[in-house]
Each structure stands twice: as C-alpha cells, then as structure tokens.
Scaffold this motif. Structure first.
Motif, PDB file in Angstrom:
ATOM      1  N   THR A 160     -40.428   7.519  36.181  1.00 16.90           N
ATOM      2  CA  THR A 160     -39.990   7.126  34.839  1.00 16.90           C
ATOM      3  C   THR A 160     -41.081   7.389  33.808  1.00 16.90           C
ATOM      4  O   THR A 160     -42.264   7.220  34.085  1.00 16.90           O
ATOM      5  N   ASP A 212     -41.337   5.900  26.756  1.00 20.12           N
ATOM      6  CA  ASP A 212     -41.339   6.661  25.514  1.00 20.12           C
ATOM      7  C   ASP A 212     -41.118   5.677  24.366  1.00 20.12           C
ATOM      8  O   ASP A 212     -40.800   4.510  24.576  1.00 20.12           O
ATOM      9  N   ASN A 222     -37.251   6.604  30.196  1.00 23.90           N
ATOM     10  CA  ASN A 222     -36.605   7.848  30.625  1.00 23.90           C
ATOM     11  C   ASN A 222     -36.679   7.864  32.144  1.00 23.90           C
ATOM     12  O   ASN A 222     -37.657   8.316  32.734  1.00 23.90           O
TER      13      ASN A 222
END
Length: 108
Positions: free
Chosen positions: A76, A79, A92
């Motif tokens: 992951t 962000d 993400n």
C-alpha cells in the motif's frame, strides 16, 4: 512494504509539526472490521512500538504496522488528496478488491 508519496510526506511532516510531535513519533497504520465494505483503515500518530510490529521508513517517514494488518496492507502507498471529496491521507491499496465511494473502507 508500505510506501509514502511525496505529497503524503509533506502533509505528515506539516501535521506532526503542527501537533508538536516529538522525534520518536511515527505513523501507525492498521485495519479493523467495519465500514460499508467490511474493513476500515486506521491511521494515528504513536510513539510506542509493540511486539510483532513491522517498521518501514520511506522518504524519511517512519510507518509502523501490526502483523495482522500487514496482511491486508502489504504494498500500500499512503498518499495525500486535496480534491473535492475532502482533504487527507488516502490508501492506494493493491490488495483491495473493492472500496466504498468515500475510500475509507475496503474488502479483499
């Protein structure tokens, strides 16, 4: 591994400075049951590592994940989004098979 985008690094650094976090403060990410898709992301600042924690550092940001959560979060990227749907950190997650529209919960 958990990675951090340049935008997330800047956001986390500024947030830690605003909260006057000490040098031993790190980002703890995890997963808990809940949300409309079955699992929810957790994100906090912490200063104490626990037994079994996995520690990653990317772009100068220390990220700690418990072993159970790492199974769902491996790969992951943290962000930062400043878009119309709200500002804040986003996940993400390549392991998520579906997410809710708000992006706060997911399923694998």
């Amino acid at each position: 591994m958990i990675t951090v985008s340049p935008a997330a690094k800047e956001y986390i650094t500024n947030l830690m400075a605003d909260q006057q976090a000490g040098p031993s403060t790190f980002v703890r990410v995890g997963v808990k049951s809940g949300g409309c898709s079955g699992l929810e992301y957790k994100l906090d600042f912490d200063t104490v590592e626990k037994e079994g924690d996995q520690v990653f550092e990317d772009k100068g940001v220390k990220v700690v994940v418990d072993m159970k959560s790492l199974l769902y979060l491996y790969g992951t990227e943290l962000d930062y989004s400043g878009g119309l749907n709200g500002k804040g950190l986003t996940f993400n997650n390549p392991n998520a098979s579906r997410t809710c529209s708000c992006g706060e919960s997911f399923a694998v």
